[in-house]
Structures are given as structure tokens and as C-alpha cells.
Design an enzyme around this catalytic site. Structure first.
Site, PDB file in Angstrom:
ATOM      1  N   PHE A  95       0.809  -1.221   0.000  1.00 16.07           N
ATOM      2  CA  PHE A  95       0.000   0.000   0.000  1.00 16.07           C
ATOM      3  C   PHE A  95       0.844   1.273   0.000  1.00 16.07           C
ATOM      4  CE2 PHE A  95      -3.108  -2.829   2.530  1.00 16.07           C
ATOM      5  CZ  PHE A  95      -3.479  -3.477   1.362  1.00 16.07           C
ATOM      6  N   LYS A 133     -17.234  -8.643  27.333  1.00 13.01           N
ATOM      7  CA  LYS A 133     -16.572  -9.864  26.853  1.00 13.01           C
ATOM      8  C   LYS A 133     -16.598 -10.891  27.985  1.00 13.01           C
ATOM      9  CE  LYS A 133     -14.668  -7.726  23.181  1.00 13.01           C
ATOM     10  NZ  LYS A 133     -15.608  -7.574  22.073  1.00 13.01           N
ATOM     11  N   HIS A 160     -21.623  -3.638  11.206  1.00 12.37           N
ATOM     12  CA  HIS A 160     -22.213  -4.906  10.751  1.00 12.37           C
ATOM     13  C   HIS A 160     -23.521  -5.234  11.471  1.00 12.37           C
ATOM     14  CE1 HIS A 160     -20.133  -6.802  14.193  1.00 12.37           C
ATOM     15  NE2 HIS A 160     -20.981  -7.795  14.054  1.00 12.37           N
ATOM     16  N   GLU A 172     -21.075 -11.107  25.179  1.00 13.15           N
ATOM     17  CA  GLU A 172     -20.293 -12.054  24.385  1.00 13.15           C
ATOM     18  C   GLU A 172     -19.598 -13.044  25.310  1.00 13.15           C
ATOM     19  OE1 GLU A 172     -18.116 -10.145  20.998  1.00 13.15           O
ATOM     20  OE2 GLU A 172     -18.184  -8.470  22.378  1.00 13.15           O
ATOM     21  N   HIS A 207     -22.108  -0.234  17.656  1.00 12.38           N
ATOM     22  CA  HIS A 207     -23.248  -1.167  17.630  1.00 12.38           C
ATOM     23  C   HIS A 207     -24.376  -0.786  18.607  1.00 12.38           C
ATOM     24  CE1 HIS A 207     -20.381  -3.256  15.303  1.00 12.38           C
ATOM     25  NE2 HIS A 207     -19.782  -3.909  16.270  1.00 12.38           N
TER      26      HIS A 207
HETATM   27  C1  BG6 Z   1     -16.989  -6.239  16.525  1.00 11.55           C
HETATM   28  C2  BG6 Z   1     -16.090  -6.012  17.703  1.00 11.55           C
HETATM   29  O1  BG6 Z   1     -17.340  -5.017  15.921  1.00 11.55           O
HETATM   30  O2  BG6 Z   1     -18.182  -6.891  16.964  1.00 11.55           O
HETATM   31  C3  BG6 Z   1     -15.752  -7.328  18.372  1.00 11.55           C
HETATM   32  O3  BG6 Z   1     -14.897  -5.373  17.266  1.00 11.55           O
HETATM   33  C4  BG6 Z   1     -17.036  -8.039  18.757  1.00 11.55           C
HETATM   34  O4  BG6 Z   1     -14.953  -7.118  19.530  1.00 11.55           O
HETATM   35  C5  BG6 Z   1     -17.963  -8.165  17.560  1.00 11.55           C
HETATM   36  O5  BG6 Z   1     -16.674  -9.332  19.246  1.00 11.55           O
HETATM   37  C6  BG6 Z   1     -19.317  -8.707  17.987  1.00 11.55           C
HETATM   38  O6  BG6 Z   1     -20.099  -8.971  16.845  1.00 11.55           O
HETATM   39  P1  BG6 Z   1     -21.293 -10.012  16.897  1.00 11.55           P
HETATM   40  O7  BG6 Z   1     -21.936  -9.926  15.553  1.00 11.55           O
HETATM   41  O8  BG6 Z   1     -20.674 -11.359  17.186  1.00 11.55           O
HETATM   42  O9  BG6 Z   1     -22.193  -9.582  18.019  1.00 11.55           O
END
Ligand code: BG6
Length: 485
Positions: free
Chosen positions: A89, A335, A172, A210, A234
Site C-alpha cells: 500500500f 466480553k 455490521h 459475548e 453497535h
Molecule cells: C466487533 C467487535 O465489531 O463486533 C468485536 O470489534 C465483537 O470485539 C464483535 O466481538 C461482535 O459482533 P457479533 O456480531 O458477534 O455480536
């Protein structure tokens, strides 16, 4: 299937995200006939590798990752789309290889599956090699900065080369089917949206727990923490979708404008109220599903000194507007917690007067929106017990809605499939605008500042628990408790 002539350029094609999410998602789109027959994929990374070698390795990876969804026929057409292009890059002349591969009559989508520190240099070299034109789009992965100021820098840098309408910022969570279903639930059902305010709702909880730890990312994560990693993006996205006003249409500009208004209406948590409104935690050793797990400070790659980085956050948030005045939103994420669960729980107010003898206050109506693991919605209601002996005894019953019907082939669509499809279609409704990123950083910066001003220490919790005791008192002091299904 989109008939536009579109090619994808994946920077970071050998990275974890590309292998675990992006290539499997593209494969699934191809399998579902959602990828235009002429779409090509340039896989860009810096390793010295022949294209055929890359394709073969990716084939093996996909076969393993996709399991039963693997299909030889799809692979034989999918692999023909892929060309591996080696680019370091930092070397601008190497971008000419991409220019040679590209075709000006087609739209190029650049996907940055790279650390954000690379965004600027990649954009600059793409520009110098004349790879960017008015049709081009760019997809950015989080994190967009680590505070308001640095997020502005990232956005300004990318903004020099792409207009805002060509920038797709990924969160996401917005690609999860159940999150999109939240809009349908709220705005397509009169029975729901007429009861969606402080006259009916007692409080709202959002949990993203999580079981995983930091998965070998200690060096990255220790400078970031759970507030920046999960809340800034999120959880605040979930909160804004739950609480925003109805958009006029299901269109990007309309939805984004409402989300920004909501984010700006959140009461700041500052040094005066931080102890009553926010809890920071860090996991120590414990066990999850009977397996022992180490504490944060014993994770691979951890520093020798102690760290005050948080792996858990619980918050009590208020939204200062007409609809939500007085309604607390309790947010928690961590976590190494007991279970993987992401859910939104809406607890309705008690009836103004109890006419049934056992109509106790512990039995409010509740709407539980489960985003993961078993996607669905449940409405908890009171109903008469089927019993002749008692005249009018009540019991709690649950109406269950399968929120997410598995699609035709009985598979739950991954968030990245939906998001990639929307980028290919040029629709921004599931992407985060610059204004949203900045409004949520602004709010998080206040909280981070309050923690730093008050030297707020992390509270320890055992891995496999629901977080530190302080998180329980945060909500219990208000006479409420965290909801567990
Ligand atoms: C990510 C975080 O954006 O989302 C991670 O960086 C996290 O730390 C993950 O584990 C959780 O995503 P999901 O879809 O498993 O809830």
C-alpha cells in the site's frame, strides 16, 4: 440481480475479515444469483503470491468455512471472478497494476478491509493511479477514529477523494436481519408504535453480551476498550433505531437524519453523574460452560503491568426529548460473559389500577427482541389460568414470533451478505453517515472524559458471570433488574 457493471476491489484480501466474512458472503450472493454475472473481484494484498495460488487457498478456506453451504458448481464460476493483485500500500507505482486491471466503463467499489491507518495512503495512491472516478464507491470498516477529532481526520482524508454519497461506513449490526426487522416491527405495526413512548414504556434494556474474550487482539484492544469497540457503534446504533422518530420513508437520508437527531438528544454522562450512570468492568479468570478461562491480564500478548482498560460497560442513558422524557435506557455489553446474547427488552408500565388479586407489579408486559442467538420476538402477557378452581387467577404467557424465517435454503443470512448487496445496489440505508459517527463520538468522548477526570477504576468480574456487581446496582437502585430470558 444487479445488471450494472460493477467490480469489487478488496484491500486486505488475505486478512481475517476477508477470509471469514467477505469472501463467504460474496460466494453466497453468487449462489443466490444476486451477483451480476460480469462482476469481477480484485483481491489485493501485499504478499508475493500467484493469482492461481490465492484462488486455490481461498477455495480451501471457503470449503471449510461454508460447510454444507459449499457448492462445487458455484465455486467453479465464482473463482473465475477473482484476480489476485499484489500491492504494497505504501508503494504508489504498484497501484498501476490495479489501473491495468480496471475498466473505465465499469463502477469500481473499493472495500477497505484494512486498519484505518491505511485508508489515507490507499486513497491517495488510488487517486494518483487514476483509479477513482465519479462512479466509484468506498467501503470503510470500523473503527472510524478513536474519538471525535480522529474520526473527523479519517472522514476528511477519505472525503478528499470520495463524496459522502460514495462512502459506505459499515456497522455490521445494521446488516443483521433482526435489526432491520426492528424498523418493520416499529413502523409497520400500529399496535406497537402507538404504545412506543413514555406514557406506555417504563424502561428499555439493550444487552450485547459475548462469551468470547479478546481473541488474540490484546495489543489493539487494550488501547480501545469495550466503550469504543461496541458502544460507540453497535449499541448506539441499536439505541437510535429503537428510539428515533418515524422516518418519512425507508430511505437512507430520512433514516440517518432521525438517528442523528436521536443521538444528539442523549443526555451527556459527565463527571457529575458518571458514578450513577456508568460502570466499567474487566474480567478476571473464571469459567464459561464449565471450561476454565483466563482473566484479561493473563490473555496472550497482555502487558505485565496492570491495565485499567474496560472489557465491560453498563450505562443508564436518558434521551432528552418529548417521547422519552423520564424513560431510562439501560445498556450493557461485555466480553467473557455467561452467554452470547444480544437483545432489546422493552418493559411496559404497570396498569394504573390492579383489579385481579394476583396482578402483581412483577408482571408488566414485556417485548423482547432477540437479535442473537435465537432470533425472534416475544411478547410477555398476562392471561387467565386455565383452571376451574380459581375464579380469575392470572399467569404470564408468552406470544412467540419467529422474527427471522430462515430463507429458502434454511440458512440465516449473514450480515455481510446483506451489506455487500446494498453496496452493490448503491443503497446507503444500512450504512452510517458521517454525522452519525460524529454525534456518537461526541457522546462517548464526554463519557471517556468523565472516566478520566474521575480516575474511574474498572470493577472486576469473573469470566462467565454477568459482569461486576456494580452493574446490578446500577439498575437495582432504580427498583428494576436486568432481564434474563
Ligand atoms: C466487533 C467487535 O465489531 O463486533 C468485536 O470489534 C465483537 O470485539 C464483535 O466481538 C461482535 O459482533 P457479533 O456480531 O458477534 O455480536
Amino acid at each position: 440481480m444487479s445488471s450494472n457493471k460493477i467490480d469489487l476491489v478488496l484491500f486486505g484480501a488475505r486478512g481475517d475479515l476477508s477470509r471469514r466474512k467477505l469472501f463467504p458472503a460474496l460466494f453466497q450472493l453468487d449462489k443466490a444469483d444476486l451477483l451480476s454475472a460480469n462482476t469481477r473481484i480484485a483481491a489485493v494484498a501485499r504478499q508475493e503470491l500467484e493469482s492461481a495460488e490465492f484462488v486455490e487457498q481461498m477455495g480451501e478456506t471457503l470449503k471449510t468455512n461454508l460447510g454444507d453451504d459449499w457448492c462445487d458448481t458455484v465455486w467453479s464460476r465464482f473463482k473465475k471472478r477473482i484476480e489476485y493483485i499484489r500491492i504494497e500500500f505504501s508503494k504508489k507505482e504498484q497501484f498501476n497494476a490495479l489501473k491495468d486491471w480496471s475498466d473505465e466503463s465499469r463502477t469500481l467499489i473499493f472495500y477497505m478491509a484494512t486498519p484505518p491507518s491505511m485508508f489515507g495512503i490507499i486513497c491517495q495512491h488510488l487517486d494518483e493511479a487514476n483509479c477513482i472516478d465519479a462512479k466509484s464507491r468506498i467501503v470503510l470498516e470500523k473503527p472510524i477514529g478513536h474519538d471525535l477529532e480522529s474520526s473527523k481526520e479519517v472522514n476528511d482524508t477519505v472525503g478528499k477523494f470520495f463524496p459522502e454519497s460514495g462512502i459506505y461506513r459499515i456497522d455490521h449490526y445494521l446488516g443483521k436481519e433482526t435489526v432491520q426487522n426492528l424498523l418493520a416491527l416499529r413502523f409497520a405495526n400500529r399496535i406497537i408504535h402507538t404504545q412506543w413512548d413514555n406514557s406506555s414504556i417504563d424502561h428499555i434494556q439493550i444487552t450485547a453480551a459475548e462469551t468470547v474474550g479478546i481473541e488474540g487482539r490484546w495489543t489493539y484492544y487494550d488501547g480501545v476498550g469495550q466503550l469504543r469497540d461496541m458502544v460507540q457503534n453497535h449499541l448506539l446504533q441499536l439505541l437510535s433505531l429503537v428510539a428515533m422518530e418515524p422516518p418519512n420513508k425507508v430511505e437512507a437520508d430520512e433514516i440517518r437524519a432521525e438517528k442523528v437527531k436521536l443521538l444528539k438528544a442523549m443526555t451527556p454522562i459527565n463527571k457529575n453523574n458518571v458514578f450513577d450512570h456508568a460502570v466499567r468492568g474487566q474480567y478476571s479468570a473464571g469459567s464459561i460452560s464449565d471450561d476454565p478461562v483466563v482473566g484479561y491480564m493473563e490473555e496472550e500478548g497482555s502487558a505485565e503491568n496492570s491495565s485499567n482498560n474496560e472489557t465491560f460497560v453498563a450505562l443508564k442513558v436518558f434521551v432528552d426529548n418529548w417521547r422519552w422524557a423520564g424513560v431510562p435506557f439501560y445498556l450493557r455489553t461485555g466480553k467473557r460473559m455467561k452467554e452470547k446474547v444480544t437483545q432489546i427488552v422493552i418493559t411496559y408500565k404497570d396498569n394504573p389500577h390492579a383489579i385481579f388479586s394476583d396482578d402483581d407489579s412483577g408482571a408488566n408486559n414485556r417485548l423482547v427482541i432477540i437479535l442473537q442467538q435465537n432470533e425472534g420476538i416475544q411478547l410477555e402477557m398476562l392471561s387467565k389460568k386455565q383452571c376451574m378452581k380459581e375464579r380469575s387467577s392470572l399467569e404470564k404467557r408468552t406470544l412467540n414470533l419467529d422474527f427471522l424465517d430462515p430463507n429458502d435454503d434454511g440458512r440465516i443470512v449473514d450480515a455481510y451478505e446483506r451489506l455487500l448487496l446494498e453496496v452493490l445496489n448503491g443503497d446507503q440505508w444500512l450504512f452510517v453517515s458521517r454525522d452519525e459517527v460524529e454525534a456518537s463520538w461526541q457522546w462517548c468522548d464526554d463519557l471517556l472524559q468523565a472516566w478520566s477526570d474521575n480516575e474511574a477504576d474498572v470493577k472486576y468480574y469473573s469470566a462467565g458471570s454477568w459482569g461486576p456487581g456494580k452493574s446490578e446496582s446500577l439498575i437495582e437502585n432504580d427498583g428494576r433488574s436486568w432481564y434474563l430470558a
